[in-house]
Design an enzyme around this catalytic site. Structure first.
Site, PDB file in Angstrom:
ATOM      1  N   CYS A   1      42.159  35.570  33.585  1.00 42.60           N
ATOM      2  CA  CYS A   1      41.256  35.312  34.722  1.00 42.60           C
ATOM      3  C   CYS A   1      41.312  33.839  35.114  1.00 42.60           C
ATOM      4  CB  CYS A   1      39.816  35.681  34.374  1.00 42.60           C
ATOM      5  SG  CYS A   1      39.550  37.409  34.003  1.00 42.60           S
TER       6      CYS A   1
ATOM      7  N   CYS B   1      37.979  35.184  29.591  1.00 45.36           N
ATOM      8  CA  CYS B   1      39.242  35.857  29.924  1.00 45.36           C
ATOM      9  C   CYS B   1      40.313  34.846  30.338  1.00 45.36           C
ATOM     10  CB  CYS B   1      38.960  36.856  31.045  1.00 45.36           C
ATOM     11  SG  CYS B   1      40.422  37.538  31.831  1.00 45.36           S
TER      12      CYS B   1
END
Length: 107
Positions: A34, A31
């Protein structure tokens, strides 16, 4: 300082039984957002060690907790206090926005 990882095995001790507020960053290695928010959370943790604990939970390695807390998009951050979810934050945000979302805990 890098925020400590928590897992299904340590969840009860790390989060549910923690003495103060705990921000859990639900993330995954693949991600991109993230990875962008991670150093910001590390900064907030380093600047507020006596106010809030910041932990990271890899949703790929701990799908049971991701399902339990209905994590449908990441990054997702939840603040737990006394074993309950008090605040939820979805998506990567700049530091000042995260600090505003966490103002009740950062004093």
């Amino acid at each position: 300082m890098t925020a400590k990882a928590t897992t299904s095995a340590t969840w009860e001790q790390d989060v549910m039984n923690a003495p103060g507020p705990v921000l859990v960053d639900f993330w995954a290695a693949w991600c991109g957002p993230c990875r962008m928010v991670s150093p910001v959370l590390d900064e907030i943790a380093a600047e507020n060690p006596d106010k809030i604990t910041v932990l990271k939970l890899n949703v790929d390695e701990n799908p049971d907790l991701a399902m339990k807390y209905q994590i449908t998009s990441i990054p997702a951050m939840k603040v737990f206090q006394g074993g309950e979810v008090k605040t939820s934050i979805i998506g990567a945000k700049p530091k000042f926005a995260l600090e505003q979302d966490l103002a009740a805990y950062l004093g």
